[in-house]
Design a protein around this motif. Structure first.
Motif, PDB file in Angstrom:
ATOM      1  N   ARG A 228      31.927 -32.047  22.801  1.00 52.03           N
ATOM      2  CA  ARG A 228      32.199 -31.908  21.205  1.00 52.03           C
ATOM      3  C   ARG A 228      33.478 -32.408  20.778  1.00 52.03           C
ATOM      4  O   ARG A 228      33.442 -33.004  19.596  1.00 52.03           O
ATOM      5  N   SER A 229      34.490 -32.420  21.767  1.00 54.14           N
ATOM      6  CA  SER A 229      35.692 -32.871  21.436  1.00 54.14           C
ATOM      7  C   SER A 229      35.515 -34.581  21.252  1.00 54.14           C
ATOM      8  O   SER A 229      36.050 -35.190  20.191  1.00 54.14           O
ATOM      9  N   ALA A 230      34.659 -35.217  22.275  1.00 54.42           N
ATOM     10  CA  ALA A 230      34.441 -36.597  21.990  1.00 54.42           C
ATOM     11  C   ALA A 230      33.780 -36.851  20.559  1.00 54.42           C
ATOM     12  O   ALA A 230      33.855 -37.904  19.822  1.00 54.42           O
ATOM     13  N   LEU A 231      32.784 -35.880  20.186  1.00 57.47           N
ATOM     14  CA  LEU A 231      32.213 -35.993  19.049  1.00 57.47           C
ATOM     15  C   LEU A 231      33.071 -36.046  17.646  1.00 57.47           C
ATOM     16  O   LEU A 231      32.913 -36.573  16.779  1.00 57.47           O
ATOM     17  N   ALA A 232      33.935 -35.031  17.970  1.00 57.78           N
ATOM     18  CA  ALA A 232      34.812 -34.728  16.956  1.00 57.78           C
ATOM     19  C   ALA A 232      35.743 -35.947  16.715  1.00 57.78           C
ATOM     20  O   ALA A 232      36.091 -36.382  15.709  1.00 57.78           O
ATOM     21  N   GLU A 233      36.252 -36.680  17.755  1.00 60.42           N
ATOM     22  CA  GLU A 233      37.137 -37.732  17.540  1.00 60.42           C
ATOM     23  C   GLU A 233      36.330 -38.913  17.080  1.00 60.42           C
ATOM     24  O   GLU A 233      36.806 -39.819  16.138  1.00 60.42           O
ATOM     25  N   ALA A 234      34.959 -39.213  17.300  1.00 63.27           N
ATOM     26  CA  ALA A 234      34.008 -40.120  16.514  1.00 63.27           C
ATOM     27  C   ALA A 234      34.052 -39.740  15.212  1.00 63.27           C
ATOM     28  O   ALA A 234      33.901 -41.002  14.211  1.00 63.27           O
ATOM     29  N   ALA A 235      33.862 -38.457  14.681  1.00 64.69           N
ATOM     30  CA  ALA A 235      33.655 -38.264  13.236  1.00 64.69           C
ATOM     31  C   ALA A 235      35.065 -38.492  12.538  1.00 64.69           C
ATOM     32  O   ALA A 235      34.672 -38.429  11.466  1.00 64.69           O
ATOM     33  N   ARG A 236      36.158 -38.546  13.139  1.00 62.40           N
ATOM     34  CA  ARG A 236      37.149 -38.851  12.486  1.00 62.40           C
ATOM     35  C   ARG A 236      37.413 -40.189  12.316  1.00 62.40           C
ATOM     36  O   ARG A 236      38.567 -40.717  11.748  1.00 62.40           O
ATOM     37  N   ALA A 237      37.036 -41.146  13.146  1.00 59.27           N
ATOM     38  CA  ALA A 237      37.188 -42.523  13.072  1.00 59.27           C
ATOM     39  C   ALA A 237      37.238 -42.935  11.484  1.00 59.27           C
ATOM     40  O   ALA A 237      36.313 -42.578  11.012  1.00 59.27           O
ATOM     41  N   ASP A 238      37.560 -44.290  11.275  1.00 59.33           N
ATOM     42  CA  ASP A 238      37.558 -44.778   9.945  1.00 59.33           C
ATOM     43  C   ASP A 238      36.409 -45.212   9.837  1.00 59.33           C
ATOM     44  O   ASP A 238      35.972 -45.046   8.435  1.00 59.33           O
ATOM     45  N   ARG A 239      35.500 -45.654  10.573  1.00 58.13           N
ATOM     46  CA  ARG A 239      34.113 -46.084  10.413  1.00 58.13           C
ATOM     47  C   ARG A 239      33.143 -44.955  10.441  1.00 58.13           C
ATOM     48  O   ARG A 239      32.060 -45.414  10.327  1.00 58.13           O
TER      49      ARG A 239
END
Length: 348
Positions: A228-239
């Protein structure tokens, strides 16, 4: 050791939950072990020194927190703590078993077609004969609680010293790509002396049986939280786009619901034994297993192949979780739950 960033502590329970100081101490020790999970000897040495919490909530907090760090480490710790809990239950019921200090324990209760471990009285002692399947870490542990058939209808629990020359731990078959060091292969027993723990059938009847099953689910849940943390990091990415947020949202809701179920189940279990404990544990395991499988799927869809081939900690977590969650019996457990509900044996 697993992921470099750990989820917040505590994961499951309020900060004023009893025994959390013991959980903090255990996690501090876990963080100090190099190669936790992949170094079985180091992990077992750490596990033997862990104090077993007194409440289901604190025990599951410990298991979930360890799994969030390293799934394999939780897979090593969980049966050891479960065995200590069983021995405590046995002592409370008048079936005390002498236990050496510093022992590492497993629980071997699985069955398989065409193979049986049998127990019989010989010369005033109980001796075990035959083969027991799915004996995790049998070559690494000192002791195990093992179920064996005392007649054609009944099984009984026994404490077995795995260092006995009459016990042979097989090295396979074990071709796992997840939990590769937690070898779960058969043992062959040729007359090893064993100590009975409870009467025939006591292992399954005891109040704590359901607690152990739900404790495994806490490991599954904790192991999925860093995804879930990895998904949250991906969802915060610029792209990041809307789809990345959909994947995160679906995993978040599934894990949030599973957490709520674990918290409620721990609260009910702490209140004392009830007739519906087995069903409640089966429901909790099913909810958690579904949440973990949802999270694995969402992580795969959102993150693609890169972390599976370039991020060692992520790839190992996914592989370990996929093997570990298969301890859930999927549709067979659902059929059991449905049978209980259909016959009116279960309420909410």
């Amino acid at each position: 050791m697993g992921d470099t960033v750990h989820p917040p502590f505590p994961l499951l329970v309020p900060d004023d939950t009893p025994d959390l100081d013991d959980v903090r101490a255990a996690l501090s020790g876990a963080d100090a072990v190099v190669g936790l999970g992949t170094d079985v000897a180091a992990t077992l040495a750490w596990a033997v020194g862990v104090s077993r919490p007194r409440t289901p909530a604190a025990t599951w907090e410990l298991l979930a927190s360890v799994a969030a760090r390293d799934v394999a480490a939780a897979r090593v710790l969980e049966p050891h703590l479960d065995a200590l809990g069983i021995l405590d239950e046995a002592a409370a019921a008048g079936f005390e078993v002498p236990v050496e200090r510093g022992c590492s324990w497993g629980v071997f209760a699985a069955e398989a077609p065409g193979t049986r471990l049998r127990a019989r009285r010989e010369g005033g002692a109980w001796r075990l004969h035959g083969t027991k399947p799915w004996c995790s870490l049998a070559a690494d542990l000192t002791h195990a609680l093992v179920t064996a058939w005392v007649d054609d209808e009944q099984r009984q629990l026994f404490a077995l010293d795995l260092r006995d020359p009459a016990v042979t731990a097989r090295t396979g078959p074990w071709h796992a790509r997840g939990l590769e060091r937690v070898i779960s292969a058969p043992i062959d027993v040729d007359g090893a002396v064993a100590v009975p723990v409870g009467d025939p059938g006591w292992y399954l009847r005891r109040p704590g049986f359901a607690h152990g099953g739900a404790g495994v689910a806490a490991c599954w849940w904790g192991g999925a939280v860093p995804l879930r943390s990895a998904l949250a990091e991906a969802a915060r990415a610029d792209r990041a786009d809307q789809l990345s947020r959909v994947h995160l949202g679906r995993a978040d809701v599934a894990l949030w619901a599973a957490r709520a179920v674990l918290v409620e189940t721990a609260t009910v279990f702490a209140a004392g034994p009830s007739a519906s404990e087995g069903l409640r544990a089966a429901r909790a395991r099913t909810v958690v297993a579904d949440a973990v499988e949802t999270t694995l799927a969402e992580a795969a869809h959102a993150l693609g192949p890169l972390p599976l081939v370039a991020d060692e900690a992520h790839a190992r977590r996914v592989a370990d979780l996929r093997v570990y969650v298969r301890q859930h019996h999927a549709e067979r457990d659902l059929a059991t739950i449905g049978g209980d509900v259909a016959t009116g044996a279960a309420g909410w």
